[in-house]
Design a protein around this motif. Sequence first.
Motif, PDB file in Angstrom:
ATOM      1  N   LEU A 142      -4.931   5.030  -0.947  1.00 23.66           N
ATOM      2  CA  LEU A 142      -4.920   3.972   0.067  1.00 23.66           C
ATOM      3  C   LEU A 142      -5.667   4.379   1.332  1.00 23.66           C
ATOM      4  O   LEU A 142      -6.173   3.529   2.059  1.00 23.66           O
ATOM      5  N   CYS A 153       0.841  -1.195   0.000  1.00 26.43           N
ATOM      6  CA  CYS A 153       0.000   0.000   0.000  1.00 26.43           C
ATOM      7  C   CYS A 153       0.878   1.247   0.000  1.00 26.43           C
ATOM      8  O   CYS A 153       1.660   1.461   0.930  1.00 26.43           O
ATOM      9  N   VAL A 188      -7.776   1.161   1.924  1.00 25.46           N
ATOM     10  CA  VAL A 188      -7.365   0.202   2.961  1.00 25.46           C
ATOM     11  C   VAL A 188      -8.433   0.037   4.051  1.00 25.46           C
ATOM     12  O   VAL A 188      -8.806  -1.092   4.392  1.00 25.46           O
TER      13      VAL A 188
END
Lengths: 261, 398
Positions: B382, B341, B386
Amino acid sequence: MDIIVCIKQVPDTTEVKIDPEKGTLIREGVPSIVNPFDEYAVEAALQIKEKLGGKVTVITMGPLQAVEALKKCVAMGADEAVLVSDKAFAGSDTWATSYTLAGAVKALGGFDLILCGKQAIDGDTAQVGPGIAEHLGISQVTYVQKVISVREDAIEVERGIEAGYEVIETPLPAVLTIDKSANQPRLPSMMGTMKALKKEIPTLTAADIDVKADLLGMEGSPTRVKRTFTPQPRKGGRMLQGEMEDMLAELVKILQEEKIV
Amino acid sequence: MAININKDDCIGCGLCLESCPYPGAIVMTDNTAVITDKCVECGACVDSCSVGAIEFEETKRETAVDIAQYKGVWVFVEHRKGRIANVTLELLCEGRKLADQLGQELAAVLIGDGAQDLAKTCFAYGADRVYLVDGAVFGHYSTGPYTAAFSQLIKKYRPNIVLFGATHDGRDFAARVAVRIYTGLTADCTELAIDPDTELLSQTRPAFGGNVMATILTPGHRPQMATVRPNVMKRSQPDYSRTGEVVRFKADITEDDILYQIREVVEHTAKTVNLEEADIIVSGGRGIGGPEHYHIIEELAEVLGGAAGASRAVVDAGWVPHYRQVGQTGKTVAPKLYIACGISGAIQHLAGMQTSDFIVAINKDPEAPIFKVANIGICADLHKAVPYLKERFKELLS
């Protein structure tokens, strides 16, 4: 305290490029550097010397051009540098290398502490440090992530393990291999660089050290390189397209289908 | 000793250049390969030559040991708090295959203080025999006593092959054992095979940050020893109905073998730190933006039951500790799933993770090199992706 730091000159593998058509390594113009982990070992040695006084000697086994790596360490502040070089050492594996370096260390006279980097970034074996310790019959601590305290006859360090770390006290003399988190290596000073330029760097050959000829170089090495090859470069896969939520939903589906999650 | 290229035979094909691990050691001059002073005479080019123009002048040496006396495949059992390390189980399964090919026994070497109950797990994963070394001095791994005990075992029982996990402890004492016994040790192998003609153990390992692979042999010394990377060899299903023989061995440990004192063992408290053993790793790079955002990486890792890693940039910036670093100056990992990431994918980082089974990359920059090695690439922020993934997996896995 007399400290010997064993270093290695390595190709800067971060500069290695892959030929996109042939998938092979482009080696031209790859610079040689001091193995990055060895700089942490040099720094650890300099910090111990600053506390207790004494002398820091860097040694390396390698071809003549490895002098450049030794000079960098002198520029950082090492007092002495010695090249260990002889055609008889050529083709050494880690067994013969650690045997030769142990012989060189003995030839240099007394020492209290030997420091090495955790491993070299070209071979990545981490075997030479423990090998030197075994050949000399002295203690070792590998993966040293911190020097806690040091006195003339003992040193206390943190040794990194997968689950955390151990606090170890070892009597001296000993070999320590230093990991990256131990310190922040200093940059060579202007004064140091001038000193390094003028520094006489003696060479130890096989004749100068007390070693058995049939244990040196390729002859003394138990291992043989059968072949080397360039691995297939990993192929990039799919770029997902669309809105973030859709891409992530697709990712989750793929990971489930592949039975990864 | 020297490497010689016979100029008259050389056809200038360049195969030797590709085989050479040392930059600049062989150059092409007038369509002929020439060895320069950068050559360290490793011998890697000799077999690569298509016309046999490269010769290694080597003085023949008598075989150091009587090879025929050395039989059996051994695996060092690494264990902690009553649990055997995954890499040991992987090695038992791999060792089983090697032993079967050779028609020899597979033995596990179990050193510890009251660890005998672990023997049945060793049998379940394929061992025919367990060498048990028991004593208070072996309660916690320590270089000197483990080196002494293992070396004594080798001298007495003469194995043909010995495998260790390429862990901190495995690499710490295997190197010492190899020197004491005077045999070869190949580090960090990713592939093992038995050569059908010579029955030698063919040990393949990455070098130069994974840019080159080398196959190493130990022809004239025994045992043939290797450390093997965790997570590379496949584990098969254990069979708890299997049994075997337990051989107790009394090691002779003297005062001189105790090299150092362990004052304290401190374990990480976070669950997501054991990168070497994790099946799933979520790693964060500079794209996370600052140390205060790293928690989203850790949280996704925790939901997936994996570990949280980081790139060098993030470690060098002081955002996360070095023990989380994946890459050439950090850890080398090979999980089933690696989720990168905000990591651009410098060669330094790739060296530490490109043998992962499945790689997912999440990065804002569509040109990031990480996408070139990722099975699945997602161009996204991200900070949104995420946490979103975390919630999805939380629902799915609960």
